[in-house]
Write a protein that holds these residues in place. Structure first.
Motif, PDB file in Angstrom:
ATOM      1  N   VAL A  11       0.650  -1.330   0.230  1.00 29.95           N
ATOM      2  CA  VAL A  11       0.142  -0.316  -0.136  1.00 29.95           C
ATOM      3  C   VAL A  11       0.677   0.823  -0.125  1.00 29.95           C
ATOM      4  O   VAL A  11       1.195   1.372   1.013  1.00 29.95           O
ATOM      5  N   ILE A  24      -7.099   6.083   3.301  1.00 24.39           N
ATOM      6  CA  ILE A  24      -6.978   4.757   3.051  1.00 24.39           C
ATOM      7  C   ILE A  24      -7.417   4.028   4.500  1.00 24.39           C
ATOM      8  O   ILE A  24      -7.286   2.653   4.272  1.00 24.39           O
ATOM      9  N   ALA A  25      -7.622   5.301   4.844  1.00 24.63           N
ATOM     10  CA  ALA A  25      -6.526   3.674   6.635  1.00 24.63           C
ATOM     11  C   ALA A  25      -8.177   3.671   7.083  1.00 24.63           C
ATOM     12  O   ALA A  25      -7.696   2.190   7.692  1.00 24.63           O
ATOM     13  N   LEU A  28      -8.142   0.217   5.299  1.00 26.90           N
ATOM     14  CA  LEU A  28      -7.524  -0.840   5.440  1.00 26.90           C
ATOM     15  C   LEU A  28      -7.927  -1.493   6.680  1.00 26.90           C
ATOM     16  O   LEU A  28      -7.668  -2.541   6.872  1.00 26.90           O
ATOM     17  N   ASN A  29      -7.857  -0.716   8.083  1.00 21.52           N
ATOM     18  CA  ASN A  29      -9.529  -1.371   8.637  1.00 21.52           C
ATOM     19  C   ASN A  29     -10.500  -2.353   8.798  1.00 21.52           C
ATOM     20  O   ASN A  29      -9.901  -3.193   9.229  1.00 21.52           O
ATOM     21  N   LEU A  31     -10.837  -3.958   5.710  1.00 19.07           N
ATOM     22  CA  LEU A  31     -10.276  -4.599   4.764  1.00 19.07           C
ATOM     23  C   LEU A  31      -9.749  -5.499   5.952  1.00 19.07           C
ATOM     24  O   LEU A  31      -9.858  -6.909   5.420  1.00 19.07           O
ATOM     25  N   ALA A  32      -8.600  -5.694   6.374  1.00 21.72           N
ATOM     26  CA  ALA A  32      -8.200  -6.352   7.116  1.00 21.72           C
ATOM     27  C   ALA A  32      -8.745  -6.855   8.507  1.00 21.72           C
ATOM     28  O   ALA A  32      -8.032  -7.909   9.136  1.00 21.72           O
ATOM     29  N   LEU A  40      -0.358  -7.008   5.646  1.00 20.55           N
ATOM     30  CA  LEU A  40      -0.588  -5.690   4.696  1.00 20.55           C
ATOM     31  C   LEU A  40       1.685  -4.715   5.236  1.00 20.55           C
ATOM     32  O   LEU A  40       1.682  -5.421   5.985  1.00 20.55           O
ATOM     33  N   VAL A  42       3.218  -0.909   4.428  1.00 18.09           N
ATOM     34  CA  VAL A  42       2.522   0.128   3.724  1.00 18.09           C
ATOM     35  C   VAL A  42       3.686   1.159   3.433  1.00 18.09           C
ATOM     36  O   VAL A  42       4.274   1.245   4.271  1.00 18.09           O
ATOM     37  N   ILE A  55      -4.153   3.683  11.120  1.00 14.14           N
ATOM     38  CA  ILE A  55      -4.132   2.575  10.765  1.00 14.14           C
ATOM     39  C   ILE A  55      -4.100   0.969  12.024  1.00 14.14           C
ATOM     40  O   ILE A  55      -3.004   1.059  12.638  1.00 14.14           O
ATOM     41  N   PHE A  59       0.519  -3.744  10.331  1.00 14.67           N
ATOM     42  CA  PHE A  59       0.658  -3.641   8.612  1.00 14.67           C
ATOM     43  C   PHE A  59       2.561  -3.467   9.225  1.00 14.67           C
ATOM     44  O   PHE A  59       2.974  -2.754  10.216  1.00 14.67           O
ATOM     45  N   ALA A 356     -14.025  -1.411   0.803  1.00 16.32           N
ATOM     46  CA  ALA A 356     -13.272  -2.909   1.405  1.00 16.32           C
ATOM     47  C   ALA A 356     -13.374  -3.570   0.323  1.00 16.32           C
ATOM     48  O   ALA A 356     -12.868  -4.909  -0.162  1.00 16.32           O
TER      49      ALA A 356
END
Length: 370
Positions: A11, A24-25, A28-29, A31-32, A40, A42, A55, A59, A356
């Motif tokens: 990312v 984006i954070a 990503l939160n 998604l993960a 991840l 970064v 985040i 990662f 996501a």
């Protein structure tokens, strides 16, 4: 159902202000948390400490700058001459630059690349045959074209647009600039949500907070900007939460530095009655999602700001303050107007989950029962 095997997602997050991280954070939160077999990595010029404050899932961090956006004189003003020179230099050896980034990405053993909103890694991922995605409310080709529509930049524009076009998809998050040439997939707003900690803030400030006590949060979105608040209006029961760097030599009982409170900016925002800022995705959308009204100082022609202002007028509560008013302190009327206005309904950050799911679908991850 979990992902059948671990997926390593590289990312890239632009260091052009904190708005790109704010976008984006939350994705990503989400998604993960949903796809637990995700690793991840970064890559960003933004500090690791700030990224980890936003985040909230594991990662790996690599300090790496793949874009610079526009060079700024302050959060409100673009340095157009310096930016044009920087783009000409960045693209002077474009093929070699892409080759270098391609070689570096190969060392990361990533399964896919995700950018907000650098284009160089997208071109490099294409060379490697890796899936790549982009997400943002803007793109650097259109931003640069707005400020400098020059024949000298024709080749630069072609290379930027080809790099963006090489991505498997571009996620356009609400609110955003029109970017029809990118064939974007649109989702709702994305935002990091926090709980109000007013009682904690009042306790740490040593302030006897009550129903009439108001907190005004001030911030310009992570781009170095020095503002002297000495002339800010001194208003009954109003306390200002300011960047610590602005308070040097300014002693007022109603001024308080944000940093010693040791609270996330989103938490400060959720706890405040009003935010004073510039038009920027992160603060505007988070304010709308927390139902906090906004006073904004317009930027110097930044093309994204019109869609942000229009959206906030429709979904929140906002009013403009001129830069000259900020300097003179002549904006008490606007502060009172916002504090007295009915609290706007909170916007739901539906884009967090929508984005996501889109990313997972684009990368072919199993979405059964998600």
């Amino acid at each position: 159902m979990a992902v059948s095997c671990r997926q390593r997602l590289l990312v890239y997050i632009s260091g052009h202000g904190f708005g790109h991280v704010a976008q984006i954070a939350p994705v990503l939160n989400q998604l993960a948390q949903t796809y637990t077999q995700l690793d991840l990595v970064v890559a960003s010029a933004v500090s690791e400490a700030f990224l980890r404050s936003r985040i909230h899932v594991p990662f790996s961090y690599v300090q790496r700058q793949a874009d610079f956006g526009m060079l700024m004189q302050s959060a409100l003003e673009v340095d157009v001459t310096a930016s044009v020179a920087a783009y000409l230099d960045f693209h002077a050896n474009w093929e070699a630059r892409v080759a270098d980034e391609t070689a570096w990405i190969a060392t990361q053993h990533a399964d896919a690349v995700f950018c907000n909103v650098a284009y160089l890694p997208l071109a490099a991922a294409s060379r490697l045959g890796l899936s790549s995605l982009a997400m943002c409310s803007l793109n650097w080709a259109d931003i640069l074209l707005h400020y400098a529509d020059s024949p000298a930049l024709n080749n630069v524009q072609c290379q930027i647009r080809e790099a963006y076009a090489s991505a498997c998809g571009f996620l356009r998050i609400e609110p955003a600039m029109d970017m029809p040439w990118l064939g974007c997939h649109a989702v709702g707003p994305v935002a990091d949500m926090s709980q109000s900690q007013r009682a904690v803030i009042f306790d740490r400030l040593g302030v006897q907070g009550n129903i009439s006590t108001k907190l005004v949060l001030v911030g310009m979105g992570g781009i170095n900007t020095q503002i002297n608040p000495a002339q800010f209006p001194c208003l009954p029961d109003v306390h200002w939460l300011l960047p610590q760097a602005w308070m040097q030599g300014v002693g007022r009982a109603d001024f308080h530095a944000q940093e010693p409170l040791h609270l996330h900016f989103s938490t400060l925002l959720a706890s405040s009655d009003l935010v004073l800022t510039k038009p920027g995705y992160g603060t505007f959308v988070e304010a709308a999602c927390h139902g906090v009204p906004v006073l904004y100082v317009p930027r110097d022609g930044w093309p994204e700001q019109e869609c942000l202002i229009t959206w906030l007028q429709q979904h929140g509560c906002c009013q403009q303050v001129a830069e000259s008013q900020l300097s003179s302190g002549d904006f008490a009327r606007e502060v009172f107007a916002m504090l007295d206005a009915p609290k706007p309904a909170s916007v739901q950050p539906q884009g967090n989950q929508q984005a996501a799911r889109w990313i997972a679908g684009q990368l072919g991850w199993d979405m059964t029962n998600r």
